[in-house]
Design a protein around this motif. Structure first.
Motif, short mmCIF file in Angstrom:
data_model
loop_
_atom_site.label_atom_id
_atom_site.label_comp_id
_atom_site.label_asym_id
_atom_site.label_seq_id
_atom_site.Cartn_x
_atom_site.Cartn_y
_atom_site.Cartn_z
N TRP B 68 0.82 -1.20 0.00
CA TRP B 68 0.00 0.00 0.00
C TRP B 68 0.86 1.25 0.00
O TRP B 68 0.64 2.19 -0.77
N ILE B 69 1.86 1.26 0.86
CA ILE B 69 2.74 2.43 0.94
C ILE B 69 3.50 2.60 -0.37
O ILE B 69 3.74 3.72 -0.84
N ILE B 72 1.36 4.30 -2.72
CA ILE B 72 1.26 5.73 -2.37
C ILE B 72 2.38 6.51 -3.06
O ILE B 72 2.13 7.52 -3.73
N ASP B 143 -3.24 10.98 4.95
CA ASP B 143 -3.65 9.81 5.73
C ASP B 143 -3.48 9.88 7.24
O ASP B 143 -4.44 10.02 7.94
N PRO B 298 -4.89 3.76 -2.20
CA PRO B 298 -3.67 4.58 -2.28
C PRO B 298 -3.75 5.66 -3.35
O PRO B 298 -2.84 6.46 -3.49
#
Lengths: 333, 351
Positions: B68-69, B72, B143, B298
């Motif tokens: 997920w990061i 991003i 976030d 994301p």
């Protein structure tokens, strides 16, 4: 140890005799601790705990780190420490799951994991034995570097084992007599480790080198070479563990094996091996590991908070070491 | 092998498509697949995408050791590249708070026009965000929220509570339809100490309550494949029969699914979290216990870059009546099932 052989005449014998008696005593303590945990399991979750599938699941959980613990036992008995085990396992798993490796099939992946693990161990071992680096420093460097390399290789992504290589995953899903293959691999590594440590020259030399390196050298042991091989052995175990973790999680990842070094060292210490080297047993380490795994299992079966589990583990380490010290004092001249 | 390559190519295409969509599709580029129009908001009506004043946007996020990061960071960069008037200055991603603080300080020193920060921990990065604001640099908080509202100009992020609610409703409805009473509902959390995890669990419990259900057992994994696998293995032992499972995070979900397959269990429905490509493919296959995943997309990073640009250029959001960008934007958590997975596929991120 029936007949003293040349290489451990000087150092080994003196250290060994009391160790074995001590070892047995400590094993008794570990078995009592295990028994208590089993009773707790039986009482709190009678319907779930003593089922075959739960026992199999405990062994599956223990397998990966158990294989690493075998290697760690050798290194610590040999007077060293290996902090890089978790990172090396991650690196081996990532290397084995890269696209290039995966296109040659599961065997190549497995061999690749083993070679990478052993290679990393050899590098640490060489630095310690011939580069005269302190084990703590050399393996700390390896921990950081291997983790970084694993992240580089994988681009920090989780790499799935491709369907073509399902044979690897089947180590985890295929059961023989109701037990997954990876548990047999774990058992085999433990058995081999026990034989090597207790029934071979290599094992006797390990005790000798850890107990008194100078005496071992005088007795004709190539201490440096032996030290290097101990770390290679630890790396080999990390490579095998990488295969198991790929089978269990269906992935290779740079996040695998986080803090495994601490779990492995803790299991070895609880098992009665001295951090100063020269004494210890494989069985003790495995019992120590099973105590940890059983605690995890009991906490999850009972739906308890995992933070408390860490507290329990910490307490167990302290109690185990305190007991060891008392035993040693009683036996001190 | 070839499949994997195809997957990667697909992902890159997907991200590019997402970025194009995020960019508003007003350029002359051939538009992304029309089927995806529903997944992204309709392009703005006004000229917000026309090149304006050149702005420098600094970007700082945690290390991309999680799918997920990683998405991003990729989304942020891809979006920035869509605009000729953005000079994008990302700093080395890190999980070390100390390092992230100095990275942000270096961006402040470079006097960037706007900052987009996804802090490792909002509490701990609050001070440096405050410094940025005081130095006249608007901060877009991505976030994980800074506790001090003076520390940021605009917050955009996902709805953790909403994720729980979405998962709870999906499970509640499924079980109600089946006529199950007293179901065994199991929850595998991320990192239990994080507020986001607690919000997700609260939303889940609250939504289940409306059906008269409650969570039977919950355990935390740590957002990694391995911990997900370990926790799931034991949880499956603890509960011989499960009716539903919610796993907060699709990255750790790879390990959870491996444990479920190993145990040969298929008597329950599972819901994931975040919307990874793996999870979507499982859902699409129809043969997996994984029946749905609730989004925490994301793509918010793409939106954050766009917002940073608008704030720095002193523009507003053309779909709103307001003259300037709002102070906070919470994304809705959507539920992806076999029925609608098609339109989400290209927004999925790889674990």
């Amino acid at each position: 140890m029936s007949e003293p052989t040349t290489d451990h005449r000087a150092a080994g014998v003196a250290a060994l005799a009391p160790t074995r008696r001590l070892g047995e005593m400590r094993h008794l303590g570990l078995l009592v601790a295990l028994a208590i945990l089993v009773v707790v399991g039986l009482v709190t979750r009678p319907e779930n705990f003593a089922t075959t599938s739960n026992l199999v699941s405990i062994l599956s959980l223990a397998a990966t780190i158990g294989v690493i613990t075998v290697g760690a036992t050798f290194v610590i008995i040999g007077g060293g420490i290996d902090l890089s085990v978790g990172a090396v396992m991650a690196l081996a798993s990532v290397w084995a799951t890269t696209l290039a490796t995966q296109s040659y099939g599961p065997w190549v992946m497995a061999i690749c994991a083993i070679l990478v693990g052993t290679g990393a161990g050899l590098v640490s071992g060489w630095l310690i034995a011939y580069g005269r680096l302190v084990p703590f420093i050399a393996t700390l460097a390896m921990l950081v570097a291997a983790r970084g390399l694993a992240q580089r290789m994988s681009d920090r992504r989780t790499q799935l084992v491709q369907p073509d290589n399902a044979a690897l995953v089947e180590l985890s899903t295929t059961r023989v007599l109701g037990v997954p293959l990876l548990v047999y691999i774990f058992a085999l590594v433990v058995a081999l480790g026990w034989v090597v440590l207790n029934r071979t020259t290599f094992g006797r030399r390990t005790y000798a080198v850890g107990g008194n390196p100078e005496a071992a050298r005088l007795a004709g042991i190539d201490v440096r070479r032996h030290t290097m091989l101990l770390y290679a052995l630890s790396g080999l175990c990390c490579g095998i563990a990488a295969i198991l973790i790929m089978a269990r999680t269906t992935t290779g990842s740079s996040t695998h094996g986080d803090l495994y070094e601490l779990d492995a060292i803790a299991a070895v210490i609880i098992g009665g091996t001295l951090l100063t080297g020269g004494r210890g047993t494989i069985i003790g380490s495995i019992l120590g590991l099973l105590i940890f795994t059983l605690i995890t299992n009991l906490f999850i079966l009972n739906g308890l908070d995992t933070s408390d589990q860490l507290i329990a583990k910490g307490l167990i380490i302290v109690v185990a070491v305190l007991l060891q010290r008392r035993n040693l004092k009683e036996r001190a001249p | 092998m070839s499949e994997n390559v195809a997957r990667r190519g697909f992902l890159v295409g997907g991200l590019g498509g997402a970025a194009l969509l995020a960019a508003g599709c007003t350029s002359n580029e051939p538009a992304a697949a029309p089927s995806s129009a529903a997944a992204a908001p309709a392009p703005a009506a006004s000229g917000n995408d026309q090149p304006g004043t050149k702005v420098t946007i600094g970007f700082s996020a945690p290390a991309a050791d999680h799918g997920w990061i990683a998405a991003i960071a990729k989304n942020a960069e891809a979006t920035a590249k869509q605009y000729s008037d953005i000079d994008f200055k990302p700093v080395e991603p890190t999980n070390d708070i100390n390092q992230q603080i100095s990275a942000v300080e270096s961006l402040i020193a470079q006097k960037v026009n706007a900052l987009v920060i996804l802090p490792n921990d909002g509490q701990q990065l609050n001070q440096v965000a405050l410094q940025a604001t005081e130095a006249g640099i608007p901060v877009i908080n991505l976030d994980r929220v800074f506790p001090d509202k003076l520390a940021y100009r605009t917050w955009i992020g996902g709805d953790n509570y909403g994720m729980g609610v979405a998962a709870g409703h999906f499970i509640g409805k499924q079980l109600k339809d089946k006529g199950v009473s007293n179901p065994v509902i199991v929850e595998i959390q991320g990192i239990a100490t994080l507020p986001l995890t607690q919000d997700r669990s609260k939303g889940f419990a609250d939504a289940l309550k409306t059906y008269g259900f409650s969570v039977t057992a919950k355990q935390d994994a740590k957002f990694t494949v391995e911990t997900g696998n370990q926790v799931a293995t034991s949880l499956l032992q603890a509960h011989k029969k499960i009716d539903a499972m919610w796993n907060h995070d699709d990255d750790q979900g790879v390990g959870v699914l491996a444990a479920i397959k190993e145990a040969g269990r298929d008597e329950f429905v599972m819901v994931g979290g975040a919307g990874s490509l793996n999870a979507m493919k499982e859902i699409q296959s129809g043969t997996s216990v994984l029946k749905a995943t609730v989004t925490y997309s994301p793509t918010m990073a793409s939106s954050a870059i766009r917002l940073a640009r608008l704030v720095a250029q002193g523009k507003g959001m053309s779909d709103l009546v307001e003259n300037s960008v709002p102070q906070s934007i919470t994304l809705a958590s959507e539920t992806i099932t076999k029925d609608n997975v098609e339109k989400y596929l290209e927004l999925g991120f790889e674990s």
